[in-house]
Design a protein around this motif. Structure first.
Motif, PDB file in Angstrom:
ATOM      1  N   ARG A   3      43.912  42.128  21.987  1.00 43.44           N
ATOM      2  CA  ARG A   3      43.820  42.037  23.296  1.00 43.44           C
ATOM      3  C   ARG A   3      45.483  41.369  23.529  1.00 43.44           C
ATOM      4  O   ARG A   3      46.108  40.971  22.502  1.00 43.44           O
ATOM      5  CB  ARG A   3      43.386  40.404  23.721  1.00 43.44           C
ATOM      6  CG  ARG A   3      42.009  40.035  24.078  1.00 43.44           C
ATOM      7  CD  ARG A   3      41.422  40.823  25.314  1.00 43.44           C
ATOM      8  NE  ARG A   3      41.902  40.581  26.571  1.00 43.44           N
ATOM      9  CZ  ARG A   3      42.048  41.356  27.451  1.00 43.44           C
ATOM     10  NH1 ARG A   3      41.494  42.276  27.915  1.00 43.44           N
ATOM     11  NH2 ARG A   3      42.605  40.437  28.574  1.00 43.44           N
ATOM     12  N   ARG A   4      46.314  42.111  24.873  1.00 47.39           N
ATOM     13  CA  ARG A   4      47.616  41.401  24.789  1.00 47.39           C
ATOM     14  C   ARG A   4      48.109  40.806  25.917  1.00 47.39           C
ATOM     15  O   ARG A   4      47.160  40.825  27.437  1.00 47.39           O
ATOM     16  CB  ARG A   4      48.679  43.146  25.219  1.00 47.39           C
ATOM     17  CG  ARG A   4      48.219  43.656  23.527  1.00 47.39           C
ATOM     18  CD  ARG A   4      48.970  45.150  23.881  1.00 47.39           C
ATOM     19  NE  ARG A   4      48.366  45.877  24.680  1.00 47.39           N
ATOM     20  CZ  ARG A   4      47.674  47.096  24.098  1.00 47.39           C
ATOM     21  NH1 ARG A   4      48.295  48.030  23.965  1.00 47.39           N
ATOM     22  NH2 ARG A   4      46.653  47.914  25.098  1.00 47.39           N
ATOM     23  N   PRO A   5      49.096  40.347  26.084  1.00 46.32           N
ATOM     24  CA  PRO A   5      49.673  39.667  27.514  1.00 46.32           C
ATOM     25  C   PRO A   5      49.306  40.522  28.313  1.00 46.32           C
ATOM     26  O   PRO A   5      49.435  41.538  28.528  1.00 46.32           O
ATOM     27  CB  PRO A   5      50.844  38.693  27.505  1.00 46.32           C
ATOM     28  CG  PRO A   5      50.906  38.604  26.147  1.00 46.32           C
ATOM     29  CD  PRO A   5      50.584  40.277  25.263  1.00 46.32           C
ATOM     30  N   ARG A   6      49.078  40.091  29.442  1.00 48.04           N
ATOM     31  CA  ARG A   6      48.948  41.288  30.995  1.00 48.04           C
ATOM     32  C   ARG A   6      49.988  41.009  31.912  1.00 48.04           C
ATOM     33  O   ARG A   6      50.890  40.325  31.787  1.00 48.04           O
ATOM     34  CB  ARG A   6      47.666  40.836  32.102  1.00 48.04           C
ATOM     35  CG  ARG A   6      45.884  41.021  31.009  1.00 48.04           C
ATOM     36  CD  ARG A   6      45.237  40.653  32.584  1.00 48.04           C
ATOM     37  NE  ARG A   6      45.514  41.140  33.334  1.00 48.04           N
ATOM     38  CZ  ARG A   6      44.599  42.733  34.159  1.00 48.04           C
ATOM     39  NH1 ARG A   6      44.054  43.365  32.976  1.00 48.04           N
ATOM     40  NH2 ARG A   6      44.596  43.328  34.644  1.00 48.04           N
ATOM     41  N   ASP A 310      49.411  48.918  32.342  1.00 45.30           N
ATOM     42  CA  ASP A 310      48.252  47.051  32.138  1.00 45.30           C
ATOM     43  C   ASP A 310      48.781  47.771  30.218  1.00 45.30           C
ATOM     44  O   ASP A 310      47.929  48.386  29.825  1.00 45.30           O
ATOM     45  CB  ASP A 310      47.051  47.888  32.710  1.00 45.30           C
ATOM     46  CG  ASP A 310      46.847  45.811  32.209  1.00 45.30           C
ATOM     47  OD1 ASP A 310      47.094  44.884  33.477  1.00 45.30           O
ATOM     48  OD2 ASP A 310      46.274  45.546  31.215  1.00 45.30           O
ATOM     49  N   PRO A 311      48.491  45.835  30.117  1.00 47.40           N
ATOM     50  CA  PRO A 311      48.850  46.394  28.322  1.00 47.40           C
ATOM     51  C   PRO A 311      47.112  46.329  28.013  1.00 47.40           C
ATOM     52  O   PRO A 311      47.235  46.955  26.943  1.00 47.40           O
ATOM     53  CB  PRO A 311      48.974  44.942  28.243  1.00 47.40           C
ATOM     54  CG  PRO A 311      50.132  44.706  28.947  1.00 47.40           C
ATOM     55  CD  PRO A 311      49.216  44.709  30.356  1.00 47.40           C
ATOM     56  N   ASP A 312      46.802  46.276  28.547  1.00 47.02           N
ATOM     57  CA  ASP A 312      45.104  46.580  28.021  1.00 47.02           C
ATOM     58  C   ASP A 312      44.603  47.956  27.942  1.00 47.02           C
ATOM     59  O   ASP A 312      43.170  48.746  27.864  1.00 47.02           O
ATOM     60  CB  ASP A 312      43.390  46.451  28.631  1.00 47.02           C
ATOM     61  CG  ASP A 312      43.553  44.602  28.764  1.00 47.02           C
ATOM     62  OD1 ASP A 312      43.700  44.253  27.104  1.00 47.02           O
ATOM     63  OD2 ASP A 312      43.848  44.337  29.076  1.00 47.02           O
ATOM     64  N   LEU A 313      45.805  48.959  28.742  1.00 49.59           N
ATOM     65  CA  LEU A 313      45.467  50.468  29.250  1.00 49.59           C
ATOM     66  C   LEU A 313      45.072  51.483  26.928  1.00 49.59           C
ATOM     67  O   LEU A 313      46.398  50.875  26.971  1.00 49.59           O
ATOM     68  CB  LEU A 313      46.541  51.444  30.084  1.00 49.59           C
ATOM     69  CG  LEU A 313      46.099  51.428  31.271  1.00 49.59           C
ATOM     70  CD1 LEU A 313      47.255  51.566  32.301  1.00 49.59           C
ATOM     71  CD2 LEU A 313      44.721  50.989  31.502  1.00 49.59           C
ATOM     72  N   TYR A 343      35.111  50.621  24.642  1.00 50.29           N
ATOM     73  CA  TYR A 343      35.754  51.633  25.396  1.00 50.29           C
ATOM     74  C   TYR A 343      35.671  50.609  26.520  1.00 50.29           C
ATOM     75  O   TYR A 343      34.490  50.293  26.480  1.00 50.29           O
ATOM     76  CB  TYR A 343      35.650  52.986  25.983  1.00 50.29           C
ATOM     77  CG  TYR A 343      35.878  53.897  24.761  1.00 50.29           C
ATOM     78  CD1 TYR A 343      36.820  54.796  24.664  1.00 50.29           C
ATOM     79  CD2 TYR A 343      34.430  54.267  23.789  1.00 50.29           C
ATOM     80  CE1 TYR A 343      36.948  56.074  23.611  1.00 50.29           C
ATOM     81  CE2 TYR A 343      34.634  55.417  23.071  1.00 50.29           C
ATOM     82  CZ  TYR A 343      35.814  55.463  23.078  1.00 50.29           C
ATOM     83  OH  TYR A 343      36.050  56.707  21.325  1.00 50.29           O
ATOM     84  N   GLN A 344      36.465  51.010  27.499  1.00 53.04           N
ATOM     85  CA  GLN A 344      36.904  50.148  28.410  1.00 53.04           C
ATOM     86  C   GLN A 344      37.063  50.818  30.175  1.00 53.04           C
ATOM     87  O   GLN A 344      37.658  51.700  29.778  1.00 53.04           O
ATOM     88  CB  GLN A 344      37.705  48.518  28.294  1.00 53.04           C
ATOM     89  CG  GLN A 344      37.269  48.607  26.875  1.00 53.04           C
ATOM     90  CD  GLN A 344      37.924  48.889  26.171  1.00 53.04           C
ATOM     91  OE1 GLN A 344      38.838  50.258  25.880  1.00 53.04           O
ATOM     92  NE2 GLN A 344      37.641  48.772  24.479  1.00 53.04           N
ATOM     93  N   VAL A 345      37.221  49.855  30.898  1.00 49.16           N
ATOM     94  CA  VAL A 345      37.729  50.616  32.716  1.00 49.16           C
ATOM     95  C   VAL A 345      38.640  48.584  32.715  1.00 49.16           C
ATOM     96  O   VAL A 345      38.304  48.242  32.200  1.00 49.16           O
ATOM     97  CB  VAL A 345      36.499  50.225  32.947  1.00 49.16           C
ATOM     98  CG1 VAL A 345      37.317  50.278  34.863  1.00 49.16           C
ATOM     99  CG2 VAL A 345      35.345  51.438  33.046  1.00 49.16           C
ATOM    100  N   VAL A 346      39.756  49.031  32.578  1.00 50.56           N
ATOM    101  CA  VAL A 346      40.400  48.591  32.796  1.00 50.56           C
ATOM    102  C   VAL A 346      40.580  48.276  34.218  1.00 50.56           C
ATOM    103  O   VAL A 346      41.452  49.087  34.888  1.00 50.56           O
ATOM    104  CB  VAL A 346      41.940  48.625  32.132  1.00 50.56           C
ATOM    105  CG1 VAL A 346      43.006  47.919  32.042  1.00 50.56           C
ATOM    106  CG2 VAL A 346      41.475  49.250  30.518  1.00 50.56           C
ATOM    107  N   ARG A 347      41.203  47.177  34.907  1.00 50.55           N
ATOM    108  CA  ARG A 347      41.721  46.772  36.173  1.00 50.55           C
ATOM    109  C   ARG A 347      43.359  46.976  35.639  1.00 50.55           C
ATOM    110  O   ARG A 347      44.042  46.069  34.897  1.00 50.55           O
ATOM    111  CB  ARG A 347      41.485  45.724  37.164  1.00 50.55           C
ATOM    112  CG  ARG A 347      41.760  44.948  38.200  1.00 50.55           C
ATOM    113  CD  ARG A 347      41.372  43.615  38.447  1.00 50.55           C
ATOM    114  NE  ARG A 347      42.725  43.265  38.677  1.00 50.55           N
ATOM    115  CZ  ARG A 347      42.415  41.880  37.101  1.00 50.55           C
ATOM    116  NH1 ARG A 347      41.570  41.264  36.883  1.00 50.55           N
ATOM    117  NH2 ARG A 347      43.709  40.684  37.191  1.00 50.55           N
TER     118      ARG A 347
END
Length: 351
Positions: A3-6, A310-313, A343-347
């Motif tokens: 996890r990274r800061p958004r 976004d950092p989560d991408l 795997y994820q879907v990221v907002r």
């Protein structure tokens, strides 16, 4: 995934935002039954293994579909481990679909709650890459990559409604649907595959698919060629991943015309997300972001006005717009062991 800061946008757009692929094996996503079937043609673009899972919700923010301050939206939504997703499609409301390059399975979920369930079970040898939801018939259309197949499913039940295998295909990548037909890009053969739709969206026979040669400015070269596709003002907008160019393609003749785009380079663009005149070009092969392009009214020119991320991408492929945000699928094409990866879907917040 660490996890990274958004953060909101990498580079804010200068306008008000109104808002496929060949790696092993190949990319797509889509969703549940429509509450009300409209006469509209489509709302855009998968991965899942054969196990029903509940999506893991990470973080949340208070936003409504209009961007207000009501329901909480997840920051990320988990897709099945090892599913190798690539495409995503939005159904009615906050419903979404995502498919698997591993076995062609499809999950349906809710972007507001983060919940998911299996819609279509996986089948050995099948692939789900690009997807699109057809609202008027409550159908999900899925491109099959190197299998050369295009499949239509009932978006509510997951029942297979039709499957068309097109001889001579290279890599069927992304999908768009209009009132006249379903158009699929082939990233390796210079043509579109077309599934013509009859009266009230009637499906053709299994031998009813045809091909449409692409002529004009779009010329195939080494690497991935025609990829993302979206309908705009009577034409089809197509991105050529290897060159970064955008083209208008006539859906009747196949004649193509380069769109004159100013601003940053769009090479390695993958999926396209369109709302109004705002086009998001997702960089599935290079950076963890999407360029924001403002199109002219006639679609013959455009300007890159910003970039969002976004950092989560992690190597996003394509996305959908819903609830005031852009939702991108993490393709994660550089992980060491894709079959065991998460795997994820990221907002991605737009404002």
């Amino acid at each position: 995934m660490t996890r990274r800061p958004r953060s909101a946008a990498l580079v804010p757009a200068t306008i008000a935002l109104t808002a496929g692929l060949l790696a092993a094996p190949a990319p797509a996503i889509a969703a549940p039954a429509a509450a009300a079937r409209t006469a509209g043609a489509a709302t855009t673009a998968g991965g899942a293994t054969g196990v029903t899972t509940a999506g893991e919700v990470t973080g949340a923010t208070e936003v409504t579909a209009a961007g207000g301050r009501h329901g909480r939206l997840p920051e990320t939504i988990a897709l099945p481990t090892g599913s190798l997703p690539e495409g995503i499609a939005r159904g009615c409301g906050t419903t979404f679909y995502a498919g698997s390059r591993a076995d062609g399975s499809i999950v349906v979920g809710d972007l507001r709650t983060g919940s998911t369930r299996q819609l279509v079970a996986g089948v050995s040898g099948r692939v789900a890459v690009g997807m699109v939801y057809e609202a008027r018939a409550d159908r999900l259309w899925v491109a099959g990559g190197a299998t050369g197949a295009i499949t239509a499913y009932d978006a509510g039940t997951g029942q297979e409604l039709g499957r068309w295998v097109v001889p001579g295909s290279g890599f069927l990548n992304d999908v768009e649907v209009t009132r006249e037909g379903v158009y699929v890009t082939d990233s390796a053969v210079q043509r579109l595959v077309v599934i013509p739709l009859g009266r009230r969206g009637a499906l053709p026979a299994t031998d009813g698919a045809r091909t449409l040669e692409i002529t004009g400015d779009l010329v195939y070269g080494p690497g991935f060629n025609a990829n993302g596709i979206r309908a705009y003002r009577g034409a089809l907008i197509v991105t050529q991943s290897s060159t970064g160019d955008l083209f208008r393609v006539d859906p009747r003749t196949g004649a193509s015309e380069r769109i004159q785009v100013s601003g940053r380079d769009l090479t390695a663009g993958d999926g396209l997300v369109l709302r109004g005149r705002t086009l998001y070009v997702v960089f599935g092969f290079s950076t963890d972001s999407a360029a924001v392009v403002r199109l002219s009214r006639d679609g013959r020119s455009g300007e890159v006005v910003g970039e969002v991320g976004d950092p989560d991408l992690d190597r996003p492929t394509t996305g959908v717009l819903a609830a005031g945000a852009l939702w991108l699928v993490n393709g994660r094409f550089e992980v060491a062991d894709p079959r065991s990866a998460d795997y994820q879907v990221v907002r991605v917040d737009l404002r």
